[in-house]
Write a protein that holds these residues in place. Structure first.
Motif, PDB file in Angstrom:
ATOM      1  N   MET A   1      -0.247  42.751  45.044  1.00 44.86           N
ATOM      2  CA  MET A   1       0.383  44.004  45.358  1.00 44.86           C
ATOM      3  C   MET A   1      -0.116  44.537  46.686  1.00 44.86           C
ATOM      4  O   MET A   1       0.682  45.046  47.457  1.00 44.86           O
ATOM      5  CB  MET A   1       0.095  45.025  44.251  1.00 44.86           C
ATOM      6  N   ASP A   2      -1.413  44.403  46.917  1.00 43.57           N
ATOM      7  CA  ASP A   2      -1.961  44.922  48.176  1.00 43.57           C
ATOM      8  C   ASP A   2      -1.301  44.259  49.380  1.00 43.57           C
ATOM      9  O   ASP A   2      -0.941  44.925  50.347  1.00 43.57           O
ATOM     10  CB  ASP A   2      -3.475  44.722  48.234  1.00 43.57           C
ATOM     11  N   GLU A   3      -1.135  42.948  49.294  1.00 43.86           N
ATOM     12  CA  GLU A   3      -0.546  42.223  50.420  1.00 43.86           C
ATOM     13  C   GLU A   3       0.929  42.588  50.601  1.00 43.86           C
ATOM     14  O   GLU A   3       1.390  42.792  51.727  1.00 43.86           O
ATOM     15  CB  GLU A   3      -0.691  40.711  50.226  1.00 43.86           C
ATOM     16  N   LEU A   4       1.666  42.683  49.513  1.00 44.24           N
ATOM     17  CA  LEU A   4       3.068  43.090  49.620  1.00 44.24           C
ATOM     18  C   LEU A   4       3.186  44.479  50.243  1.00 44.24           C
ATOM     19  O   LEU A   4       4.051  44.716  51.088  1.00 44.24           O
ATOM     20  CB  LEU A   4       3.734  43.082  48.240  1.00 44.24           C
ATOM     21  N   THR A   5       2.306  45.366  49.847  1.00 44.57           N
ATOM     22  CA  THR A   5       2.321  46.723  50.391  1.00 44.57           C
ATOM     23  C   THR A   5       1.999  46.721  51.880  1.00 44.57           C
ATOM     24  O   THR A   5       2.656  47.406  52.664  1.00 44.57           O
ATOM     25  CB  THR A   5       1.329  47.620  49.627  1.00 44.57           C
ATOM     26  N   ARG A   6       1.005  45.935  52.276  1.00 43.18           N
ATOM     27  CA  ARG A   6       0.656  45.855  53.707  1.00 43.18           C
ATOM     28  C   ARG A   6       1.822  45.318  54.529  1.00 43.18           C
ATOM     29  O   ARG A   6       2.124  45.833  55.608  1.00 43.18           O
ATOM     30  CB  ARG A   6      -0.585  44.987  53.906  1.00 43.18           C
ATOM     31  N   VAL A   7       2.465  44.275  54.017  1.00 43.83           N
ATOM     32  CA  VAL A   7       3.586  43.691  54.755  1.00 43.83           C
ATOM     33  C   VAL A   7       4.752  44.677  54.818  1.00 43.83           C
ATOM     34  O   VAL A   7       5.393  44.819  55.860  1.00 43.83           O
ATOM     35  CB  VAL A   7       4.028  42.351  54.121  1.00 43.83           C
ATOM     36  N   ARG A   8       5.008  45.381  53.733  1.00 45.29           N
ATOM     37  CA  ARG A   8       6.096  46.368  53.757  1.00 45.29           C
ATOM     38  C   ARG A   8       5.814  47.464  54.777  1.00 45.29           C
ATOM     39  O   ARG A   8       6.714  47.903  55.489  1.00 45.29           O
ATOM     40  CB  ARG A   8       6.309  46.981  52.380  1.00 45.29           C
ATOM     41  N   ILE A  28       4.561  39.000  39.262  1.00 45.61           N
ATOM     42  CA  ILE A  28       3.673  40.123  38.916  1.00 45.61           C
ATOM     43  C   ILE A  28       4.235  40.869  37.706  1.00 45.61           C
ATOM     44  O   ILE A  28       3.505  41.171  36.760  1.00 45.61           O
ATOM     45  CB  ILE A  28       3.496  41.073  40.113  1.00 45.61           C
ATOM     46  N   LEU A  29       5.522  41.145  37.734  1.00 45.59           N
ATOM     47  CA  LEU A  29       6.142  41.890  36.643  1.00 45.59           C
ATOM     48  C   LEU A  29       6.110  41.105  35.336  1.00 45.59           C
ATOM     49  O   LEU A  29       5.893  41.681  34.271  1.00 45.59           O
ATOM     50  CB  LEU A  29       7.588  42.245  36.993  1.00 45.59           C
ATOM     51  N   GLU A  39       3.411  52.252  42.195  1.00 48.54           N
ATOM     52  CA  GLU A  39       3.489  51.334  43.336  1.00 48.54           C
ATOM     53  C   GLU A  39       4.285  50.084  42.963  1.00 48.54           C
ATOM     54  O   GLU A  39       5.126  49.619  43.746  1.00 48.54           O
ATOM     55  CB  GLU A  39       2.075  50.958  43.785  1.00 48.54           C
ATOM     56  N   MET A  40       4.047  49.543  41.785  1.00 49.71           N
ATOM     57  CA  MET A  40       4.776  48.350  41.339  1.00 49.71           C
ATOM     58  C   MET A  40       6.253  48.659  41.125  1.00 49.71           C
ATOM     59  O   MET A  40       7.114  47.870  41.504  1.00 49.71           O
ATOM     60  CB  MET A  40       4.174  47.804  40.044  1.00 49.71           C
ATOM     61  N   LEU A  47      12.492  45.603  46.547  1.00 56.51           N
ATOM     62  CA  LEU A  47      12.859  44.198  46.655  1.00 56.51           C
ATOM     63  C   LEU A  47      14.028  43.832  45.751  1.00 56.51           C
ATOM     64  O   LEU A  47      14.435  42.676  45.696  1.00 56.51           O
ATOM     65  CB  LEU A  47      11.647  43.318  46.329  1.00 56.51           C
ATOM     66  N   ASP A  48      14.563  44.833  45.034  1.00 51.03           N
ATOM     67  CA  ASP A  48      15.687  44.628  44.129  1.00 51.03           C
ATOM     68  C   ASP A  48      15.351  43.587  43.059  1.00 51.03           C
ATOM     69  O   ASP A  48      16.130  42.683  42.784  1.00 51.03           O
ATOM     70  CB  ASP A  48      16.947  44.229  44.907  1.00 51.03           C
ATOM     71  N   VAL A  49      14.177  43.730  42.472  1.00 46.70           N
ATOM     72  CA  VAL A  49      13.695  42.844  41.418  1.00 46.70           C
ATOM     73  C   VAL A  49      13.713  43.608  40.114  1.00 46.70           C
ATOM     74  O   VAL A  49      13.219  44.720  40.024  1.00 46.70           O
ATOM     75  CB  VAL A  49      12.259  42.341  41.721  1.00 46.70           C
ATOM     76  N   VAL A  50      14.297  42.995  39.093  1.00 46.33           N
ATOM     77  CA  VAL A  50      14.336  43.605  37.769  1.00 46.33           C
ATOM     78  C   VAL A  50      13.327  42.883  36.898  1.00 46.33           C
ATOM     79  O   VAL A  50      13.295  41.651  36.870  1.00 46.33           O
ATOM     80  CB  VAL A  50      15.752  43.494  37.170  1.00 46.33           C
ATOM     81  N   GLY A  51      12.527  43.633  36.209  1.00 45.70           N
ATOM     82  CA  GLY A  51      11.500  42.990  35.386  1.00 45.70           C
ATOM     83  C   GLY A  51      11.341  43.598  34.114  1.00 45.70           C
ATOM     84  O   GLY A  51      11.119  44.096  33.254  1.00 45.70           O
TER      85      GLY A  51
END
Length: 51
Positions: A1-8, A28-29, A39-40, A47-51
């Protein structure tokens, strides 16, 4: 999550089009046993991800 947040934060439009980011978020989900953090939830929506 940290890396995804940094990249976003650094490249939001680029991240939105990366399949690997969506796949990572889906993983992750799927492995999360507790309630999702805000945050998740935000990242999954971004990212338009359904979980």
């Amino acid at each position: 999550m940290d890396e995804l947040t940094r990249v976003r934060d650094a490249a939001p439009e680029w991240l939105r089009h990366q399949n690997s980011a969506a796949e990572t978020m889906q993983e992750i989900l799927s492995k999360r046993k507790r309630t999702l953090t805000t945050e998740m939830q935000d990242m999954a929506a971004y990212l338009d991800v359904v979980g």
